[in-house]
Design an enzyme around this catalytic site. Structure first.
Site, PDB file in Angstrom:
ATOM      1  N   THR A 116       0.844  -1.069   0.085  1.00  0.00           N
ATOM      2  CA  THR A 116      -0.127  -0.018   0.007  1.00  0.00           C
ATOM      3  C   THR A 116       0.980   1.308   0.156  1.00  0.00           C
ATOM      4  O   THR A 116       1.539   1.559   0.892  1.00  0.00           O
ATOM      5  CB  THR A 116      -0.966   0.038   1.239  1.00  0.00           C
ATOM      6  OG1 THR A 116      -1.586  -1.178   1.131  1.00  0.00           O
ATOM      7  CG2 THR A 116      -1.835   1.164   1.269  1.00  0.00           C
ATOM      8  N   PHE A 139      -6.100  -6.201  -1.472  1.00  0.00           N
ATOM      9  CA  PHE A 139      -7.394  -5.926  -0.563  1.00  0.00           C
ATOM     10  C   PHE A 139      -7.685  -7.152   0.420  1.00  0.00           C
ATOM     11  O   PHE A 139      -8.613  -7.250   1.127  1.00  0.00           O
ATOM     12  CB  PHE A 139      -8.495  -5.529  -1.182  1.00  0.00           C
ATOM     13  CG  PHE A 139      -8.276  -4.488  -2.398  1.00  0.00           C
ATOM     14  CD1 PHE A 139      -8.556  -3.215  -1.902  1.00  0.00           C
ATOM     15  CD2 PHE A 139      -7.682  -4.731  -3.634  1.00  0.00           C
ATOM     16  CE1 PHE A 139      -8.354  -2.265  -2.593  1.00  0.00           C
ATOM     17  CE2 PHE A 139      -7.676  -3.747  -4.433  1.00  0.00           C
ATOM     18  CZ  PHE A 139      -7.820  -2.325  -3.963  1.00  0.00           C
ATOM     19  N   PHE A 237     -18.633  -4.970   8.303  1.00  0.00           N
ATOM     20  CA  PHE A 237     -17.894  -3.933   8.825  1.00  0.00           C
ATOM     21  C   PHE A 237     -18.720  -3.046   9.799  1.00  0.00           C
ATOM     22  O   PHE A 237     -18.427  -1.819   9.947  1.00  0.00           O
ATOM     23  CB  PHE A 237     -16.940  -2.953   7.953  1.00  0.00           C
ATOM     24  CG  PHE A 237     -15.568  -3.915   7.575  1.00  0.00           C
ATOM     25  CD1 PHE A 237     -14.366  -3.750   8.145  1.00  0.00           C
ATOM     26  CD2 PHE A 237     -15.841  -4.887   6.671  1.00  0.00           C
ATOM     27  CE1 PHE A 237     -13.490  -4.405   7.733  1.00  0.00           C
ATOM     28  CE2 PHE A 237     -14.786  -5.650   6.223  1.00  0.00           C
ATOM     29  CZ  PHE A 237     -13.419  -5.399   7.050  1.00  0.00           C
ATOM     30  N   LYS A 239     -19.671  -3.849  12.668  1.00  0.00           N
ATOM     31  CA  LYS A 239     -19.487  -4.776  14.024  1.00  0.00           C
ATOM     32  C   LYS A 239     -18.907  -3.914  15.219  1.00  0.00           C
ATOM     33  O   LYS A 239     -17.867  -3.383  15.108  1.00  0.00           O
ATOM     34  CB  LYS A 239     -18.768  -5.994  13.994  1.00  0.00           C
ATOM     35  CG  LYS A 239     -18.668  -6.971  15.102  1.00  0.00           C
ATOM     36  CD  LYS A 239     -19.514  -7.835  15.117  1.00  0.00           C
ATOM     37  CE  LYS A 239     -19.519  -8.786  16.515  1.00  0.00           C
ATOM     38  NZ  LYS A 239     -20.845  -9.454  17.168  1.00  0.00           N
ATOM     39  N   CYS A 248      -3.044  -2.499   8.982  1.00  0.00           N
ATOM     40  CA  CYS A 248      -3.603  -1.684   7.644  1.00  0.00           C
ATOM     41  C   CYS A 248      -4.048  -0.586   8.138  1.00  0.00           C
ATOM     42  O   CYS A 248      -3.802   0.784   7.990  1.00  0.00           O
ATOM     43  CB  CYS A 248      -4.317  -2.353   6.781  1.00  0.00           C
ATOM     44  SG  CYS A 248      -3.160  -3.515   6.112  1.00  0.00           S
ATOM     45  N   ARG A 316       0.097  -6.083  15.337  1.00  0.00           N
ATOM     46  CA  ARG A 316       0.456  -4.621  14.815  1.00  0.00           C
ATOM     47  C   ARG A 316      -0.930  -3.941  14.935  1.00  0.00           C
ATOM     48  O   ARG A 316      -1.841  -4.271  14.483  1.00  0.00           O
ATOM     49  CB  ARG A 316       0.835  -4.802  13.579  1.00  0.00           C
ATOM     50  CG  ARG A 316       2.480  -5.501  13.390  1.00  0.00           C
ATOM     51  CD  ARG A 316       2.781  -5.534  11.753  1.00  0.00           C
ATOM     52  NE  ARG A 316       2.283  -6.415  10.862  1.00  0.00           N
ATOM     53  CZ  ARG A 316       2.332  -6.677   9.768  1.00  0.00           C
ATOM     54  NH1 ARG A 316       3.182  -6.048   9.226  1.00  0.00           N
ATOM     55  NH2 ARG A 316       1.415  -7.407   9.340  1.00  0.00           N
TER      56      ARG A 316
END
Ligand code: NAD
Length: 407
Positions: A116, A139, A237, A239, A248, A316
């Site tokens: 990215t 993605f 998405f 939640k 990311c 991360r």
């Protein structure tokens, strides 16, 4: 085709495995000796469901090395090195370094940026590199990366050179995914716009969750379900939980927001999404204090889950780790358990089993949605479900994100 993949992290290793499975001959280049040794020995140094089997099954078409000269005859070289955000700005040094090294060795390859990168990166790189450059952002999600790479929703290919674009299109044609060919800049921005949009969706539902907690009878899970039936919104998405994390969303939202600001075109919605996410931890600590008392000093708090999501060992950008740091600041005694993450974290007590961790704690916070937590039943201490995976009936003293305090 002969394919090179530079950087064998979560993305590079899966890309290498899936392209070998598709019948290509693949060379993975990695500079980290420990990671490389893992792949060479057949024991991937990272956990991603299906990766080990994928590599095992296709080992005859897969080679791992630190030697860039092996890329000499490659048709396509994917760059999948890290692109961290440092002080809110993207660090492109790994990409430039890997690209220059590959450029020196390759006789004919198309260089593909899979990492990215901020819009304009391919354009900048092309000033230093003679090979054609294609932007082909990734993605996939960790935890389902193998399947996502085999069957992506779309393949985005940005390039100036149409032959190079066609070649990269061909390599992914086995996926059957819709192909979008465009400029390098559009391809680069599509990745950031997509991640920012998904992060915004998460922050949006987390704010609705906060509101639900103050409305007797409200439950964000049901509100999200009702919203998600609408095809224009979609259930994904939505939640509510501890906030987004991982390698990311946090770094990408921060990189694109500061990039946009520099261009005097601030992304105020993305900036708000970042703020809402960052406030998540405080919200959880506030709930904890309301329930077990303002003074957390010496209280033994179990944090269940360290990974930023289930089915990964990646910490991360992990919100559970941020929560732990915040609890340690309050001088709480933190106990932690995670089925996959085994790294050492200073100042906390790690447990190898779930029951022990709960038994030795005064309160429990579920911070990652690991399946093995979903059947928990605890009657003798306060439990906070920060991921909405528990059944309230299994607890006496219970709170959940987005569930009204008064029912
Ligand atoms: N992890 C994800 O879920 C995900 C999803 C989509 C996109 N991305 C993007 O993909 C890129 C890679 O992400 P990741 O999570 O796989 O990173 P990672 O840190 O797990 O892996 C990067 C690897 O590249 C290696 N490397 C660095 N410089 C090198 C060099 N010059 N030569 C050879 N190897 C080198 C590192 O040692 C490391 O093993 C990033 O730009 C990330 O934003 C990641």
């Amino acid at each position: 085709m002969k394919i090179g993949v530079v950087g064998l992290g979560y993305i590079g290793s899966v890309t290498a495995g899936v392209l070998a499975e598709a019948g290509n001959s693949v060379i993975g280049i990695e500079i980290d000796a420990k990671r490389l040794a893992g792949f060479k020995s057949g024991e991937p140094p990272i956990y991603e469901p299906g990766l080990k089997e994928l590599i095992e099954k296709n080992h005859s078409r897969l080679e791992f090395s630190s030697d860039y000269s092996k890329l000499a005859d490659a048709d396509i070289v994917f760059l999948a090195v890290q692109t961290p955000t440092v002080n809110e700005r993207i660090d492109l040094s790994y990409i430039f370094d890997a690209a220059e090294k590959a450029n020196r060795q390759c006789k004919k390859a198309v260089l593909v940026i899979k990492s990215t990168v901020i819009p304009g990166t391919a354009r900048e790189l092309s000033k230093k590199i003679s090979l054609p450059i294609v932007s082909n952002p990734e993605f996939t999600r960790e935890g389902t990366a193998v399947e996502d790479t085999r069957k992506p929703d779309r393949v985005v290919i940005g390039a100036k050179d149409s032959n190079a674009a066609d070649l990269v299109g061909k390599i992914w044609s086995f996926t059957g995914a819709p192909l979008l060919k465009t400029t390098n800049e559009n391809a680069e921005l599509i990745k950031y716009a997509s991640n920012s949009f998904l992060a915004t969706k998460i922050s949006f539902i987390n704010e609705i969750a906060n509101l639900c907690e103050s409305i007797p009878g409200a439950d964000v899970e049901i509100v999200a379900k009702g919203m998600g039936y609408d095809k224009r919104i979609a259930p994904y998405f939505l939640k509510a939980g501890i906030g987004y994390g991982g390698s990311c969303f946090p770094k990408d939202t921060s990189a694109i927001a500061s990039f946009a600001k520099e261009l005097q075109s601030p992304l105020s919605i993305v900036e708000s999404a970042i703020k809402v996410n960052s406030d998540r931890i405080e919200r959880i600590v506030d709930i904890l204090k309301t329930e077990i008392g303002k003074e957390l000093k010496g209280k033994r708090i179990a944090v269940l889950g360290l990974a930023f999501k289930d089915d990964t060992d990646d910490i991360r950008g992990s919100q559970p780790i941020r929560l732990i740091e915040r609890l340690l600041k309050e001088s709480a005694a933190v106990n932690a358990y995670d089925p996959r993450v085994k790294i050492k974290i200073d100042g906390i007590t790690r447990f190898e089993n779930l029951e022990g961790c709960i038994k030795e704690s005064d309160a429990v916070i579920v911070a990652t949605e690991w399946g093995e937590f979903s059947n928990l039943k605890i009657m003798d201490k306060f439990v906070l479900d920060a991921k909405r995976i528990l059944n309230p009936a299994n607890f006496n003293n219970f709170r959940a994100i987005g569930l009204s305090w008064e029912r």
